[in-house]
Design a protein around this motif. Sequence first.
Motif, PDB file in Angstrom:
ATOM      1  N   SER A  29      37.220  54.452  39.208  1.00 32.62           N
ATOM      2  CA  SER A  29      36.136  53.518  39.482  1.00 32.62           C
ATOM      3  C   SER A  29      36.524  52.165  38.900  1.00 32.62           C
ATOM      4  N   ASP A  30      35.606  51.228  39.008  1.00 31.91           N
ATOM      5  CA  ASP A  30      35.874  49.920  38.422  1.00 31.91           C
ATOM      6  C   ASP A  30      35.366  49.835  36.998  1.00 31.91           C
ATOM      7  N   HIS A  31      35.447  50.954  36.292  1.00 31.02           N
ATOM      8  CA  HIS A  31      35.090  50.932  34.875  1.00 31.02           C
ATOM      9  C   HIS A  31      36.278  50.430  34.068  1.00 31.02           C
ATOM     10  N   ASP A  45      31.145  48.401  33.124  1.00 28.66           N
ATOM     11  CA  ASP A  45      31.177  48.566  34.568  1.00 28.66           C
ATOM     12  C   ASP A  45      31.421  47.176  35.134  1.00 28.66           C
ATOM     13  N   VAL A  46      32.611  46.962  35.628  1.00 24.29           N
ATOM     14  CA  VAL A  46      33.010  45.614  36.017  1.00 24.29           C
ATOM     15  C   VAL A  46      32.249  45.152  37.256  1.00 24.29           C
ATOM     16  N   SER A  47      31.928  46.125  38.131  1.00 27.24           N
ATOM     17  CA  SER A  47      31.279  45.721  39.378  1.00 27.24           C
ATOM     18  C   SER A  47      29.904  45.118  39.120  1.00 27.24           C
ATOM     19  N   THR A  48      29.243  45.606  38.061  1.00 28.59           N
ATOM     20  CA  THR A  48      27.918  45.059  37.761  1.00 28.59           C
ATOM     21  C   THR A  48      27.918  44.204  36.503  1.00 28.59           C
ATOM     22  N   ASN A  49      29.080  44.113  35.861  1.00 28.27           N
ATOM     23  CA  ASN A  49      29.209  43.366  34.609  1.00 28.27           C
ATOM     24  C   ASN A  49      28.214  43.860  33.561  1.00 28.27           C
ATOM     25  N   SER A 288      43.074  47.126  38.589  1.00 29.39           N
ATOM     26  CA  SER A 288      42.191  48.223  38.947  1.00 29.39           C
ATOM     27  C   SER A 288      42.939  49.185  39.852  1.00 29.39           C
ATOM     28  N   ARG A 292      42.883  45.521  43.480  1.00 26.42           N
ATOM     29  CA  ARG A 292      42.142  44.371  43.965  1.00 26.42           C
ATOM     30  C   ARG A 292      41.599  43.519  42.826  1.00 26.42           C
ATOM     31  N   LEU A 293      41.541  44.130  41.641  1.00 30.90           N
ATOM     32  CA  LEU A 293      41.041  43.381  40.487  1.00 30.90           C
ATOM     33  C   LEU A 293      42.110  43.355  39.410  1.00 30.90           C
ATOM     34  N   SER A 318      39.425  38.709  41.077  1.00 25.32           N
ATOM     35  CA  SER A 318      39.829  39.477  42.250  1.00 25.32           C
ATOM     36  C   SER A 318      41.185  38.941  42.692  1.00 25.32           C
TER      37      SER A 318
END
Lengths: 336, 707
Positions: A29-31, A45-49, A288, A292-293, A318
Motif C-alpha cells: 500500500s502507500d503506507h 498513510d501517504v495517500s491521505t497524509n 513506493s 509512482r511515488l 509523485s
Amino acid sequence: MTVVPQVAGREISNPPSDGISNIRFSNHSDHLLVSSWDKSVRLYDVSTNVLRGEFMHGGPVLDCCFHDDSSGFSACADNTVRRLVFNYGREDVLGRHDAPVRCIEYSYATGQVITGSWDKTLKCWDPRGANGLIGTYTQPERVYSLSLVGNRVVVATAGRHVNVYDLRNMSQPEQRRESSLKYQTRCVRCYPYGTGYALSSVEGRVAMEFFDLSEAGQSKKYAFKCHRRSEAGRDIVYPVNAIAFHPVYGTFATGGCDGYVNVWDGNNKKRLYQYSKYPTSVAALSFSRDGRLLAIASSYTYEEGDKPHEPDSIFVRSVNEVEVKPKPKVYPNTTT
Amino acid sequence: MYNHHNDPPSHMETTCGSLLSELQKIWDEVGEPDVERDTMLLELEQECLEAYRRKVDQANRCRAQMRQAVADSEAELAYLCAALGERPVHIRKFEQSTASLKKELELITPQLDEMRKRKNERRRQFVEILDQIHNISKELCRSTEDNLFTMAIDESDLSLKQLEELQRQSVTLQKEKGDRLKQVLDHLNTLESLCLVLGTDFKHTVSEIHPTLDGSSSTKNISVDTIERLAAAICSLKEVKIQRMQRLQDLATTMVELWCLMDTPIQEQQKFQNVTQNIGASEDEISEPNILSLEFINFAEAEVLRLQQIKSSKIKEVLLKKKLDLEELCRTAHMVAKAHAQDYSVEAVECGALDPSYLLEQIELQISKVKEEAFSRTDILEKIEKWLAACEEECWLEEYNRDDNRYNAGRGTHLILKRAEKARALVNKIPAMVETLTAKARTWEKERGVEFSYDGVRLLSMLEQYSVLKQEKEQERQRQRDQKRLQGLLIAEQEALFGSKPSPTKSGKKVSRPSMGGSYNNRFSLGGAMLQIANAEKIGHSSSILKKSNRVKQQTFQNQSLSSAKRNLDATGLAGKQHSFNSSNTQEIKSAPLRKPLSPVSSALLSNVNIQNGIRTEHEPLKRTPPNSKTPEATPTKEISVVDEEISTPRTMPIPMPPTPSTVSVAMQTAMTPATPCFPLGEDIEFSFEESRFGFVLPKTNLKPLD
C-alpha cells in the motif's frame, strides 16, 4: 538530463521531531514507515497524509522495515530488535544485540529478519517463533548498511568491508570484498534484478558492483562521482546517504548531504534527473511499490556534528515517468 | 372536761366558797356597801365565764383537728389499699360509736404506716421490673413510645396483678432476647464459615455490620436492624460464593480440558488438585478454607491463562505448519494459493479476531480440497511441463538459428548440433501437444466448472496466446523470407550488372544480434514470451537457463557493450573533471559530455584507449582526494586538472605543489603513497555519523572533513 526546478513534493504532516534514520514504503500500500532519532517509529498513510500509528522505543531508532502491510520491524539503538503490529499498537522484542542495531531487513524469500549491529555481528531472526534467533554471524567490523535481493545479503561495514552472503548458507560469506571506494561506506543497495549492488560513500561517489566474479562480470563495474559542488574553483564533496532503486525501471535515486536527489540510469550511465534542492541533507529515500511515488527524508544527518539545522521533514512527490524511465535504447528489431 | 375534775370540784368548791366567805368577812369588817359588793361579785362572775368560754373554744378546735387527722388517715389508708389492690379496712365504722377520737387515731396510724411501707416495697418492685423491661427492650430496640408507656409507674395501680403482668412481659422479652442472641450467633457462625471459604477477614466484615459483634465486647448488639444486616451480609457473601464457585468450576473445567488436550503430566496437575476436586461440588459442599479466595481464583486463572497461551501457541504452530503445507501443495500443483488464502495471519488469531480452531478446520478443509484438485491436475500438469520444456527448447532453437556462426566448427559444436536436432523434433511435436493440452484442459474445465489456471494464469489463455504468438512469428518469418528473396533478386541483378556479390548476411546480423544480448531480450523471443506468462519466479528460472545456453553469445555482446560503457564512463569522468576545472554551470556540462557516448565511435583503437581510461577513472580520482585533510576543497582541484591532461600515465604524473599550507600538502602526500587502500584503518578508528551522534565510542577524528 534537464534540470527543471520543481516543487519539493507534498510534505507529510506530523514529521518526527528529530533526525530521520530511514523511511520505507510498504510493498502492499502507500503506507510509509519512518524511524527516527526521536525514539519513535511512525506509520503514515501517504495517500491521505495521516499519521496512522506511532511506537515509542527505548532509544533512537536507526532503521525500520515492513513485514507485511500490518506489521514491521525496527532496529533500535537500545540494542533491541522489535516487531511492531500496527493495527493493535502492539510491539514485542524479537531479541537484542550487544550494541546499537544499525540496520534491519526482512527477507521475503526466507521469512527471516536480518539485522546488522555495531557489535560487529549480523543476526537472523524468525519473527514468528518465541525463540527468534536463528543465527549470529561475526563481521569484520561494525555493520553500517545492509541490503537484500533474493537469497543474497550484502553487508557493508566499517573499514570498507563488504560481505556477500547466501541466506541458505550463512556459515560463511559467499564473497568477501573490499569497497572499491576509498572512503567510509554510507549505503549499499542491491539491484532489483539481483546481479549486483550499488554502494555509496561519504565522499560523493557511488560504485556499481556485480556479483559475477568472472573477469567479464567484474569488468562491468564502475564508479561515478555525484553530490559535489564546485565553488570558487574548489570541489565540495558531500556524503551520499541514500540509494533507492525504482521497482519498475531499475533506475535509481541517490540522496546526499547537499540536499539534492539525483536519478540515474545505471545501465546507460546517465543521469536522468535532478530534483530541486531540499532544505537539508537527504537522509533516506524510498520508492513506493509501483514506483509512482518517491518519499524523501530531508533531515540533517549530523555530518558536521551538533549544529543548528533545518527542521526534519518528509516529502512525497509523485514521480513522472520521464524522470525515472531509462532513455530508450535503440533496439533495431523491436517488432518481434 | 368534767371527767377530768372528778375529785377536785369539792376541793375547788371549797376554795371558791371559802374564798367568798373570806371576801364576805373582809367586806363585813370593811363595811363595804352592798352596791359595791354586788358589782364586785358580778365582775367576778363574768371573769369566770370568760375563762370557761375560752377553754371550751380551745377544746372544740382541738377536736375538729383531730377529726380531720383521722379522716385524712382513713382516706389515705383507703387509697393505699386501693392502690395495692387490697380489701379496704373498715375500722372507722365500728370504732366510731365506741372509741374516742384519740383512740381511733391511735388505731389507724400503725395501719397507715404499715400500708405505706408496703406501698413503698411494691413500688420498688415495680421500678425494678420496669427497669428490666426497659433494658431488654432497649437491647431489642423496641420503639421508644412503647417504652415511655411502660416506663412511667402508675402510682394508682401497684396491684400484684399489674406486677405479675409486668413480670410476664419481662419474661417474654427475655425469651425474645435469647432467641435473638441465638439468631445472631447462628448468623455469625454462618458468616464466619463463609468468610473462611472466601478468604475474607471475618472480624472486619462483622465489625462493619456492628462493632460489638466481633467478639471483643461481652454483649452483642441484637437489634432487628443488626440481624437484618447480618442476614443481608450472609446473603451477599453467599452470592459471591456461588459466583466464585462457578468461576472456579469453569476454570477447573477449562483446566481439565486443556490438560487432556495437551497431555499435561500428572505432577503438574497435582498442584491444581484442589482446583479441580470441587469441579462438581454444590455450593454448601465447598467448605475448605480459602478455596474461593480471590488469590486462589487468580492463581487458578493464571494457570488457565498460561495453559491457554501454550495451547494457542501450539495451535499457531500447527496453523503455520498447515499454512506452509497448503502453500507447498499449491506450489507443486502450480495453483495460486491466493485463491484459497483467507486471512490466516497469525496476528488475527493472536488478537482474537478469528477462532484458531475454526481456522484450523478451514485450512484442513482447504488442504483436502487442494489435494483433491491437485490430484485431478497431475495429468495435465505433466503435459504442461513437457510443453513448457518444449517451448524452452524452441526458444533456444530460435536463438541458435539466428546465430550465423552456428556451423563454425569448434569444441562442443557437435553437441549443440545434436541438441538442435532434438529440439527440432520436439518443436515439431508442439502443435500436437498444444492441441491435446487444450482438449484436456477443456474437458477438465467442463468437468469441474472452474478455469484451469497454471500459476494464476488460465491455461487455455496461455495456449491461445502461444498460438497467436506463433502465428505472428510465422508471418514475420514469411515476411523476412520474402524480403530476403527480393534482396537476393536485387543482388543477382547487381551481380549481373557489376559482377560482384556483396554478402547479404551482414546487415541481417546487425539487426538480429543486439536483441539477444540485452537483459530484456527474452520477451522478444517466442519461448521467452511464453514463459513470461507464468509467474515471476518462473521467469527468473527460465531466463537463467536461457542465459546459460547463450553464455557464449552474451559474452561477446558484453565485450561490445563494455567498451561502450567504458567510453561513457570516461566521458562522465571527464565531465566531472571539466566541471572542477572550469567551475562552470553544472547543467551545461552534464548535458554536453554525457551525450557523447551516443555519438558513434567506430575505431577499435579508440575504444581500447578508452577502456584504459575507464579503469583509471575508477580508481585514480579517489586517490587524489586526501583522506585526512581538513580542508580538502583547497587542494584537489588543481591536481585533478593535471591528471586530466595526462590521460595515459596517471601513476607517474608529477604533482605540482599547490600554494597551500604545508600541513595540508603533507596529508595529501600520505594519501597518495599507500599501495593498498586501507588508510582509514590507521591509528584512529573511523566512525559513522550515527555512531558519533550516538556517542557509540569516544569519537576522535570521526568526521571526515568533506566540505
